[in-house]
Scaffold this active site. Sequence first.
Site, PDB file in Angstrom:
ATOM      1  CG  ASP A 225      -2.061   1.020   1.104  1.00  0.00           C
ATOM      2  OD1 ASP A 225      -2.335   1.482  -0.020  1.00  0.00           O
ATOM      3  OD2 ASP A 225      -2.665   1.361   2.135  1.00  0.00           O
ATOM      4  CG  LEU A 226       4.954   1.313  -0.746  1.00  0.00           C
ATOM      5  CD1 LEU A 226       6.201   0.901  -1.517  1.00  0.00           C
ATOM      6  CD2 LEU A 226       5.334   2.064   0.527  1.00  0.00           C
TER       7      LEU A 226
END
Length: 372
Positions: A225-226
């Site tokens: 979840d960057l």
Amino acid sequence: MSSGNDCQPQTLTKPTLSEREAAELVDRVFGLKVSWIGLLPSYDDQNFHVRVSAEGADEYVLKITNSEDSQAPDLIEAQTQAMMFLSAEGFPSATPYLTKDGNIMSLESRDTRPGSKKYMVRLLTYLPGTPVAKIATNAQILYEIGKLAASVDKVLSEKFQHPSVRSLHRGQFIWNLANVPLLDQYIYALGQNKYCAVVEQVIEQFKGKVMPKLSSFRPCINHGDLNDHNILVDSSSASLENPQYRVSGILDFSDMSYGYYVFEVAIAIMYMMIESPDPLSVGGHVLAGFESIVPLTAEERGVLFLLVSGRFAQSLVIAAHTALLYPENKEYLTITAKTGWNHLMTMFEVGQEAVEKTWFETAQAYTHRAPA
């Protein structure tokens, strides 16, 4: 970002503590007196920015995990241990302040009534910086973000060892990029609008062209979840016209799972497109940074367009579903939708071949020069 350890639709699991209750929790569990507290935006956990009157580092994030994910202590342990490991390896990752009992987390109830929901509570160091979503990105920071994505996955996959790491095998986790086909059960949340058809197209292409190739991709541990709110930066130059940024913080490890290197670069590309005025150009810079650490194989490159499309579909559909559960949090939940639908539609209008050509030619140019 999210709960959902299996493929069942979410129920109402988000904590709803008041600031007073949260401050009392910090005192009771961690033995710290709160001097100031403020609610932070969040998906389905609850986060508070906390200042305390203790000596030394005095700013923290109180993270209260939703009641569903709180039932998986090994998973939260793995996420927290990974954060501690990355910090020790020199990455700008938060670390936990220990409870009065010397633990990295504590399972707490809001009250003492039988059947009261329990929430896992951690107090993490507060990281300085500006979310990428709040800056005008340039080629230099996009390259750095790609490089960061590859570096995080590589060091976790090659060096991170802890008994809890087994919990990162999250087969039906809805946010794992392999599980785009599970979106079928959430499409209802879109209602009867023009976007349903494109999501169905994404799912069908994913089933036909990505799923059969998964076994050929190189596996790793994904941060997962960057996004542009989970990466903090600060400027390392005084130039306003051409600022040079460095990453000052990596946030939110709740979507960690076993996946593939190509998943991480696709996720990073998708989220860096969100606020960009020229979204189709973004991918090449991120890809170049990623491939400076982990070059993709031909087969991995061949599905990149479909993986980016798949992440758009995940983000947009699950957000629509979650907004039905938490209408009071709709503005935060639908941040991606403000531009995301247009970007996804544009990708399909321009077509896979043309988009990939832009990405790959931009990335290729980096083999002859340093990032601008």
